[in-house]
Structure formats: structure tokens, C-alpha cells
Design a protein around this motif. Structure first.
Motif, PDB file in Angstrom:
ATOM      1  N   LEU A   1     -15.983  27.778  13.812  1.00 49.85           N
ATOM      2  CA  LEU A   1     -15.863  29.085  13.171  1.00 49.85           C
ATOM      3  C   LEU A   1     -15.099  28.972  11.860  1.00 49.85           C
ATOM      4  CD1 LEU A   1     -14.992  31.254  16.309  1.00 49.85           C
ATOM      5  CD2 LEU A   1     -17.206  31.025  15.178  1.00 49.85           C
ATOM      6  N   LYS A   2     -15.439  29.839  10.922  1.00 50.71           N
ATOM      7  CA  LYS A   2     -14.729  29.867   9.645  1.00 50.71           C
ATOM      8  C   LYS A   2     -13.288  30.323   9.867  1.00 50.71           C
ATOM      9  CE  LYS A   2     -19.003  31.356   7.340  1.00 50.71           C
ATOM     10  NZ  LYS A   2     -19.651  32.474   6.586  1.00 50.71           N
ATOM     11  N   PRO A   3     -12.372  29.915   9.009  1.00 47.54           N
ATOM     12  CA  PRO A   3     -10.990  30.411   9.109  1.00 47.54           C
ATOM     13  C   PRO A   3     -10.977  31.939   9.095  1.00 47.54           C
ATOM     14  CG  PRO A   3     -11.128  28.609   7.537  1.00 47.54           C
ATOM     15  CD  PRO A   3     -12.541  28.940   7.904  1.00 47.54           C
ATOM     16  N   GLY A   4     -10.127  32.519   9.928  1.00 51.21           N
ATOM     17  CA  GLY A   4     -10.042  33.969   9.984  1.00 51.21           C
ATOM     18  C   GLY A   4     -11.095  34.610  10.866  1.00 51.21           C
ATOM     19  N   HIS A   5     -11.779  33.810  11.702  1.00 49.94           N
ATOM     20  CA  HIS A   5     -12.832  34.349  12.555  1.00 49.94           C
ATOM     21  C   HIS A   5     -12.634  33.930  14.012  1.00 49.94           C
ATOM     22  CE1 HIS A   5     -14.705  34.921   8.610  1.00 49.94           C
ATOM     23  NE2 HIS A   5     -15.461  35.838   9.192  1.00 49.94           N
ATOM     24  N   SER A   6     -11.397  33.883  14.460  1.00 44.51           N
ATOM     25  CA  SER A   6     -11.098  33.571  15.851  1.00 44.51           C
ATOM     26  C   SER A   6     -11.254  34.831  16.699  1.00 44.51           C
ATOM     27  CB  SER A   6      -9.656  33.054  15.981  1.00 44.51           C
ATOM     28  OG  SER A   6      -8.740  34.100  15.657  1.00 44.51           O
ATOM     29  N   LEU A   7     -11.108  34.686  18.017  1.00 48.81           N
ATOM     30  CA  LEU A   7     -11.181  35.844  18.905  1.00 48.81           C
ATOM     31  C   LEU A   7     -10.097  36.858  18.561  1.00 48.81           C
ATOM     32  CD1 LEU A   7     -12.233  37.377  21.356  1.00 48.81           C
ATOM     33  CD2 LEU A   7     -10.840  35.886  22.821  1.00 48.81           C
ATOM     34  N   LEU A   8      -8.909  36.358  18.243  1.00 49.54           N
ATOM     35  CA  LEU A   8      -7.820  37.265  17.876  1.00 49.54           C
ATOM     36  C   LEU A   8      -8.161  38.030  16.593  1.00 49.54           C
ATOM     37  CD1 LEU A   8      -5.024  38.287  18.584  1.00 49.54           C
ATOM     38  CD2 LEU A   8      -4.048  36.386  17.305  1.00 49.54           C
ATOM     39  N   ASP A   9      -8.808  37.363  15.638  1.00 51.19           N
ATOM     40  CA  ASP A   9      -9.224  38.049  14.406  1.00 51.19           C
ATOM     41  C   ASP A   9     -10.262  39.122  14.706  1.00 51.19           C
ATOM     42  OD1 ASP A   9      -7.645  36.550  12.529  1.00 51.19           O
ATOM     43  OD2 ASP A   9      -8.995  34.868  12.856  1.00 51.19           O
ATOM     44  N   TRP A  10     -11.156  38.837  15.666  1.00 54.51           N
ATOM     45  CA  TRP A  10     -12.151  39.843  16.035  1.00 54.51           C
ATOM     46  C   TRP A  10     -11.480  41.066  16.669  1.00 54.51           C
ATOM     47  CZ3 TRP A  10     -16.660  41.835  15.253  1.00 54.51           C
ATOM     48  CH2 TRP A  10     -17.219  42.703  16.192  1.00 54.51           C
ATOM     49  N   ILE A  11     -10.498  40.818  17.520  1.00 57.42           N
ATOM     50  CA  ILE A  11      -9.775  41.934  18.139  1.00 57.42           C
ATOM     51  C   ILE A  11      -9.101  42.789  17.071  1.00 57.42           C
ATOM     52  CG2 ILE A  11      -7.831  42.518  19.640  1.00 57.42           C
ATOM     53  CD1 ILE A  11      -8.502  40.024  21.291  1.00 57.42           C
ATOM     54  N   ARG A  12      -8.516  42.130  16.076  1.00 57.56           N
ATOM     55  CA  ARG A  12      -7.875  42.887  14.987  1.00 57.56           C
ATOM     56  C   ARG A  12      -8.909  43.732  14.243  1.00 57.56           C
ATOM     57  NH1 ARG A  12      -5.150  37.724  13.589  1.00 57.56           N
ATOM     58  NH2 ARG A  12      -3.076  37.731  14.540  1.00 57.56           N
ATOM     59  N   LEU A  13     -10.101  43.154  14.005  1.00 59.01           N
ATOM     60  CA  LEU A  13     -11.141  43.883  13.277  1.00 59.01           C
ATOM     61  C   LEU A  13     -11.586  45.124  14.050  1.00 59.01           C
ATOM     62  CD1 LEU A  13     -13.174  44.171  10.957  1.00 59.01           C
ATOM     63  CD2 LEU A  13     -14.699  42.614  12.199  1.00 59.01           C
ATOM     64  N   THR A  14     -11.743  44.978  15.367  1.00 57.42           N
ATOM     65  CA  THR A  14     -12.201  46.121  16.162  1.00 57.42           C
ATOM     66  C   THR A  14     -11.177  47.244  16.190  1.00 57.42           C
ATOM     67  OG1 THR A  14     -11.328  45.195  18.242  1.00 57.42           O
ATOM     68  CG2 THR A  14     -13.601  44.635  17.639  1.00 57.42           C
ATOM     69  N   LYS A  15      -9.922  46.918  15.934  1.00 60.28           N
ATOM     70  CA  LYS A  15      -8.869  47.933  15.948  1.00 60.28           C
ATOM     71  C   LYS A  15      -8.512  48.426  14.540  1.00 60.28           C
ATOM     72  CE  LYS A  15      -6.899  46.245  20.248  1.00 60.28           C
ATOM     73  NZ  LYS A  15      -7.402  47.392  21.007  1.00 60.28           N
ATOM     74  N   SER A  16      -9.266  47.952  13.550  1.00 64.00           N
ATOM     75  CA  SER A  16      -8.945  48.305  12.165  1.00 64.00           C
ATOM     76  C   SER A  16      -9.462  49.683  11.765  1.00 64.00           C
ATOM     77  CB  SER A  16      -9.547  47.259  11.218  1.00 64.00           C
ATOM     78  OG  SER A  16     -10.973  47.303  11.252  1.00 64.00           O
ATOM     79  N   GLY A  17     -10.316  50.273  12.567  1.00 64.78           N
ATOM     80  CA  GLY A  17     -10.905  51.556  12.228  1.00 64.78           C
ATOM     81  C   GLY A  17     -12.216  51.451  11.472  1.00 64.78           C
TER      82      GLY A  17
ATOM     83  N   ASP B   1      -3.706  26.868  18.763  1.00 65.35           N
ATOM     84  CA  ASP B   1      -4.331  28.072  18.225  1.00 65.35           C
ATOM     85  C   ASP B   1      -5.205  28.780  19.244  1.00 65.35           C
ATOM     86  OD1 ASP B   1      -6.161  26.052  18.368  1.00 65.35           O
ATOM     87  OD2 ASP B   1      -7.114  26.456  16.433  1.00 65.35           O
ATOM     88  N   GLY B   2      -5.112  28.374  20.518  1.00 68.07           N
ATOM     89  CA  GLY B   2      -5.903  29.008  21.559  1.00 68.07           C
ATOM     90  C   GLY B   2      -5.289  30.335  21.980  1.00 68.07           C
ATOM     91  N   LEU B   3      -6.108  31.357  22.080  1.00 61.68           N
ATOM     92  CA  LEU B   3      -5.588  32.685  22.385  1.00 61.68           C
ATOM     93  C   LEU B   3      -5.035  32.750  23.807  1.00 61.68           C
ATOM     94  CD1 LEU B   3      -5.268  35.509  21.190  1.00 61.68           C
ATOM     95  CD2 LEU B   3      -7.503  36.098  22.125  1.00 61.68           C
ATOM     96  N   LEU B   4      -5.806  32.285  24.789  1.00 63.71           N
ATOM     97  CA  LEU B   4      -5.365  32.372  26.177  1.00 63.71           C
ATOM     98  C   LEU B   4      -4.368  31.275  26.526  1.00 63.71           C
ATOM     99  CD1 LEU B   4      -5.505  33.732  28.913  1.00 63.71           C
ATOM    100  CD2 LEU B   4      -7.539  32.375  29.443  1.00 63.71           C
ATOM    101  N   THR B   5      -4.640  30.029  26.100  1.00 67.86           N
ATOM    102  CA  THR B   5      -3.755  28.933  26.494  1.00 67.86           C
ATOM    103  C   THR B   5      -2.367  29.055  25.874  1.00 67.86           C
ATOM    104  OG1 THR B   5      -4.640  27.522  24.725  1.00 67.86           O
ATOM    105  CG2 THR B   5      -5.650  27.338  26.902  1.00 67.86           C
TER     106      THR B   5
ATOM    107  N   TYR C   1     -20.391  40.873  14.369  1.00 70.31           N
ATOM    108  CA  TYR C   1     -19.880  39.818  15.244  1.00 70.31           C
ATOM    109  C   TYR C   1     -20.489  38.446  14.941  1.00 70.31           C
ATOM    110  CZ  TYR C   1     -18.382  37.606  19.635  1.00 70.31           C
ATOM    111  OH  TYR C   1     -17.811  36.773  20.558  1.00 70.31           O
ATOM    112  N   MET C   2     -21.487  38.408  14.052  1.00 69.24           N
ATOM    113  CA  MET C   2     -22.202  37.158  13.773  1.00 69.24           C
ATOM    114  C   MET C   2     -21.265  35.995  13.469  1.00 69.24           C
ATOM    115  SD  MET C   2     -25.557  37.196  13.913  1.00 69.24           S
ATOM    116  CE  MET C   2     -26.809  38.452  14.213  1.00 69.24           C
ATOM    117  N   ASP C   3     -20.332  36.202  12.555  1.00 66.41           N
ATOM    118  CA  ASP C   3     -19.458  35.107  12.117  1.00 66.41           C
ATOM    119  C   ASP C   3     -18.348  34.810  13.113  1.00 66.41           C
ATOM    120  OD1 ASP C   3     -20.900  34.752   9.782  1.00 66.41           O
ATOM    121  OD2 ASP C   3     -19.693  36.197   8.651  1.00 66.41           O
TER     122      ASP C   3
END
Length: 577
Positions: free
Chosen positions: A80-96, A414-418, A137-139
Motif C-alpha cells: 500500500l502507498k504511504p498514508g493508506h493503512s487501515l488506521l488511515d482508512w478509519i481516519r478517512l471514514t470519520k473525517s466527514g 506499524d501493525g494496527l492490531l499487533t 477504498y481502492m487505494d
């Protein structure tokens, strides 16, 4: 890689089961006189036997990761490109940000409308009747754009279930929800309507409308279906399940007592047999489970809070007494407590989780469980293969098994769960679901040579598999592990593997390092054809099985090389995470 069958029961199993029962019956007959006289002297036991309750009829079965991949398929992963982790996706979904393009409106989507949204920048897909706009969600998709585009403009439920069934997509994609699929007219209903109009013209009564229901998954032959009985004493209620097949030493029972609800599941190969009740009366918070492996019997013992007489176990709940494929069974979660963390290497730990007092879980070999936790308001779920406390633990009785879970987990910075698990204090709760997976004992039938190709934590499903082969399967003449790692310090349970190799003549291990130090005397490099040609022997009159597990790139290359050595699809099994 293996052909998926509807059930995991063969004539050989039945003959072994019957033979074991014949021996049991003979032993019973030899002491029947003393048993009868004992019962006559013990009126309480006689009354308890009168309470044996055999259900008058069975409810019809409904057709309702490390995960084993479907036959011949593996899951692709991309960087994945930098800034496109699961945590980044969660932030995007909460950005409005409006991720649906509908400004918060929910619509009903027809099949024709869904088909129109099939491009990279306008991609809708349907999962279990709900339509999502996954363009944004593509990226962020670990499988890459190409994999996600396979679902563009279609009902992708089956594609999703092949790899991602355990993923909580409702939580991850809730901001992408477009609406619900429109219900298509049912041809059967239309035909029935026409017929109804005709019968009304003839003065006949109107028949009830037909209901459209999904076709159930084909079940095994009726005689192979498990059954259950129950009986009680003054202080206990006992449920006895007759599985009608021999049970592996690892067990097959998963029991959960939560408040006044009891759930008993038997994992029998690819099939799941489930019993569940709202109990008739209050019981203590613990359960005892005993397994008679050779005759296929499991007994679950509940302890009454009040010594009164029960007329039935309880009120059957939904899906009670059903026998369906494991893949069709809903995941069930229970809260476990983190008891300890033990370092295995510099970046890998074994987590010991204690189940609640009312739960008992026997995880079959090759199966996994699911860890679930909520991070920033989003459920994160990941499968982990259960291991034993050590490579070859001391023997345990069936009563001792099932109270703890051991999971070997590599910690990624950098693992979200681990990273969350690393910082989780002892005594914390973790939600554990499953077990899941489709590895079955049938895969090992008549195997004489078991080969395992593992990279990194791809070793975890191999650990219990090699123990099973060496301790329980005398037909396997040779068990060999080729273990790939970067450096010597990355080798999991290295000293235990070396000790096992020195004690067990049927076992061999070979380490391969891609970044060894100058002092390393073992194999170097990465997996290749020459390496495997020497490792994968095929003696005359042998039956071989090659098991593969590791990162996606390793797995795909390993399987390709094994095929080139003329191993058939039935001789290759992939554990896919």
C-alpha cells in the motif's frame, strides 16, 4: 488446493467407529449382571436413568485465516502507498467526507443500476443485499485495485466469502453504504398468483403464497448425522453427543455457557453440529467436558444450582440441532482474559488467553481463531492459528484441554492490531471468535510422507500438525519441515525443533536463511526448484502431502515449484492468511 467435499466422513471412519463400539459392547455384556444388580440396589440412579430424554424428532438442518484458501486459489496482497493503512482508512471514514456521492441519502438499488457503477472512479458492489460505493477504498485495499475491481457492479458476496468472510465489512464500510438491493419479483410467486386467479374462477379456495428460500447446503447421508441424549443426577445435567466418527486427540468440542444460554458445537471435519438451549433452570458457571475419542462420544456436564428435577434441558434456540458446513456457521465470540505473554524471538510472542469459566474450546489441528477488538470505534478482526504451549507439550486429559488458548503472534511496529496487543496489559479482555478454517483429518488419510514448507509465522499451523503426525499417525513414515527465515534470530522454537529432530527419527528439519551471518553453516538463499527437488522425496509405494504456509509471494512461488515437480492438486495443501 484440495477438492472440497460436502462432508468429512468415509466408510473407513464408519468401520473404525463400529469396531470400537463392538469392543465396547462386548465389555459391557461381560459385566451386565453386576451393573443390573447395582442399579436395583441404587434407586436414585434408577430414577436418573428414567429421565433419559431422547428428542422425538430432529429439527431440519438449515443451509444457512490464517484461513485456508479455496482450492487452487491464493489471496494476492500489494504494497500500500504511504498514508493508506487501515488506521488511515478509519481516519478517512470519520473525517466527514461524503464517500457515497449521495450526500447521506440511502437508496434502493436495482440490478440494472448496480451494473452501471463498474469503473475505478465509480465502483459499487453488493454484499449480502447491501450496496456500497467502494471507489474511495481502492487505494486502501490490501489486495489491490485489480482484486477489488472483480467485484465492480455485481453481487460480490461469494467472492467476499472466499477470502474475507471473517472481516467486519459492515463496520469498515459503513460510511460507504449506498442502500439496499431492490427485491426482484419472484417467478414462483408470479406463477402462483396466476394459478390462484385461475382457481378462484373455479370457486376453489386460495392456497398460501410460496416463500422464496435459499437452497440448503447438501448434507451428508442421514445415518452419518450426529445425535444427542441427556440425563440428570441430583446435582448435574449431562448432554451426551454421539458424533458417529472417531474424534482426533485434539478434540472437536466448543462449549459456551453464557448466563442461562448453553451452546454446544462439534467441529467434525468440514461440518458443524450445533445444540443450543435457554436452560430450564439455573446452573453454576462452569462446565466439564469429557471426550471418548475412539467411540466418538462427547459428554458435557452442567452443575445444578438447585437440586431439583428437570423435565427438559431447556427451550431450543435458533439453529438448535443443525448440521451444516462450518463455512456456513455464524462466528460466535466470547470474552477471554490475557493471562501471559512469552517471548519466542525478538519480535514474536506467545499469548496465553484464558476462556471464561463457562467456555471450553478444543481447536482442531490446522484451524484458527479470530481476535477482535475495537480501535477508534471500528472493529478490527484478524485470524490467528492456535498453537500448543510448547512444541511437544506433555499429554493432557480431555478435561484439562480447552480452558486456555495459545496464539503465536509476530509484532509489527506499524501493525494496527499487533501494536495494540503489545501494549495490552495482563488481565485485559480480548474477544475471541471461532474456531474457523477447513483443514480436516481426511487430508492426511493414508499419507506416508508429510512435507511442510513454512516461512516466518507460516510455521504456526505446522507446529500442531507435526505433533499430530509424530504422536498419533503411525502411518506417516517421514515428516520433514523446510523452514525459511531472514536471520537465525527469526527462527521460531529453534531449540525445540532441534531437540525433536534428535529424539524422533521420523522427523527432519532444514533451515534456510535469506540474510545469514558469515557464521551460518546451514542453507542460504530463497526457495527454488533445486532446493525442493532434493527435499521432496517420493519413495515407491508412498503417498505424499505437501503443506505450504507463509507470505503470499512465498506461497505462490512454493506451490508453483511443487507443481513443476509433478505433485498433483490433491497432494498440495495451502494454509492461507
Amino acid at each position: 488446493m484440495l477438492k472440497e467435499d460436502d462432508e468429512d466422513f468415509e466408510e473407513g471412519d464408519e468401520e473404525d467407529y463400529r469396531a470400537a463400539n463392538r469392543g465396547t459392547i462386548a465389555a459391557v455384556l461381560s459385566v451386565i449382571s453386576s451393573v443390573v444388580s447395582g442399579f436395583l440396589r441404587n434407586w436414585v440412579c434408577l430414577k436418573a436413568s428414567e429421565m433419559l430424554n431422547v428428542p422425538s424428532q430432529a429439527f431440519p438442518a438449515a443451509g444457512s485465516q490464517q484461513r485456508v484458501a479455496p482450492t487452487g486459489k491464493s489471496r494476492n496482497k500489494v504494497a500500500l502507498k504511504p498514508g493508506h493503512s487501515l488506521l488511515d482508512w478509519i481516519r478517512l471514514t470519520k473525517s466527514g467526507r461524503d464517500l457515497t456521492g449521495l450526500r447521506g441519502r440511502l437508496i434502493e438499488v436495482t440490478e440494472e443500476e448496480l451494473k452501471k457503477h463498474n469503473t475505478r472512479s465509480d465502483c459499487w458492489t453488493c454484499i449480502r443485499g447491501m450496496v456500497y460505493n467502494v471507489s474511495a477504498y481502492m487505494d486502501f485495499h490490501p489486495g489491490g485495485e485489480e482484486e477489488l475491481m472483480r467485484a465492480a457492479g455485481i453481487d460480490s458476496t461469494d467472492l467476499f466469502d472466499q477470502v474475507h468472510r471473517w472481516v467486519n465489512y459492515e463496520s469498515m464500510l459503513k460510511e460507504c453504504l449506498v442502500g439496499r438491493m431492490a427485491v426482484k419479483p419472484n417467478p414462483a410467486l408470479q406463477a402462483q398468483t396466476e394459478k390462484t386467479e385461475s382457481t378462484l374462477m373455479n370457486g376453489l379456495s386460495v392456497p398460501p403464497p410460496l416463500r422464496q428460500e435459499p437452497l440448503p447446503t447438501p448434507l451428508p447421508a442421514k445415518d452419518h448425522r450426529p445425535r444427542y441424549d441427556w440425563f440428570q443426577t441430583d446435582g448435574t445435567v449431562n448432554i451426551v453427543v454421539y458424533t458417529k466418527r472417531k474424534i482426533p486427540s485434539a478434540g472437536c468440542a466448543v462449549v459456551d455457557l453464557q448466563d442461562d444460554a448453553l451452546r454446544v458445537e462439534m467441529l467434525l471435519g468440514k461440518m458443524s453440529y450445533l445444540l443450543c438451549w435457554r436452560l430450564s433452570s439455573e446452573v453454576q458457571g462452569r462446565v466439564d467436558v469429557q471426550t471418548a475419542h475412539s467411540v466418538g462420544k462427547v459428554q458435557v456436564c452442567l452443575h445444578k444450582s438447585v437440586k431439583d428435577k428437570w423435565t427438559k434441558v431447556g427451550q431450543p434456540l435458533e439453529h438448535h440441532d443443525t448440521f451444516i458446513q462450518c463455512k456456513d456457521r455464524e462466528l460466535f465470540y466470547r470474552e477471554c482474559v490475557l493471562v501471559s505473554k512469552t517471548d519466542v524471538t525478538h519480535d514474536t510472542q506467545v499469548l496465553r488467553l484464558q476462556l471464561p469459566p463457562g467456555s471450553h474450546m478444543q481447536v482442531p489441528v490446522g484451524r484458527h481463531v479470530y481476535l477482535k477488538t475495537s480501535l477508534q470505534g471500528t472493529d478490527v478482526v484478524k485470524p490467528y492459528t492456535a498453537v500448543d504451549q510448547t512444541l511437544i507439550p506433555p499429554s493432557q486429559s480431555s478435561a484439562e484441554m480447552g480452558s486456555d488458548l495459545h496464539l503465536m503472534i509476530k509484532i509489527y511496529p506499524d501493525g494496527l492490531l499487533t501494536s495494540h496487543l503489545t501494549n495490552l496489559p495482563i488481565g485485559s479482555s480480548l474477544s475471541v471468535g471461532g474456531p474457523g478454517g477447513s483443514f480436516t483429518m481426511r487430508i492426511l488419510r493414508d499419507v506416508t510422507h508429510l512435507y511442510m514448507l513454512a516461512a516466518g509465522t507460516g510455521f504456526t499451523p505446522m507446529a500442531r500438525l507435526m505433533r499430530l503426525a509424530l504422536q498419533d499417525l503411525a502411518s506417516i513414515r517421514k515428516t520433514k519441515l523446510m523452514f525459511f527465515n531472514r536471520q537465525e534470530r527469526d527462527i521460531l522454537w529453534c531449540s525445540e525443533l532441534d531437540e525433536l529432530c534428535s529424539k524422533e527419527e521420523r522427523f527432519e528439519v532444514e533451515y534456510v536463511l535469506s540474510e545469514p551471518t558469515d557464521s551460518w553453516k546451514g542453507r542460504r538463499g530463497r526457495i527454488d526448484a533445486c532446493m525442493l527437488q532434493n527435499f521432496l522425496e517420493r519413495p515407491e509405494d508412498s503417498k505424499c502431502l505437501v503443506c505450504v504456509c507463509g507470505p503470499t509471494g512465498f506461497t505462490e512461488l512454493a506451490v508453483q515449484l511443487v507443481r513443476q515437480l509433478d505433485f498433483s492438486e490433491e497432494e498440495i495443501h495451502i494454509f492461507q492468511g
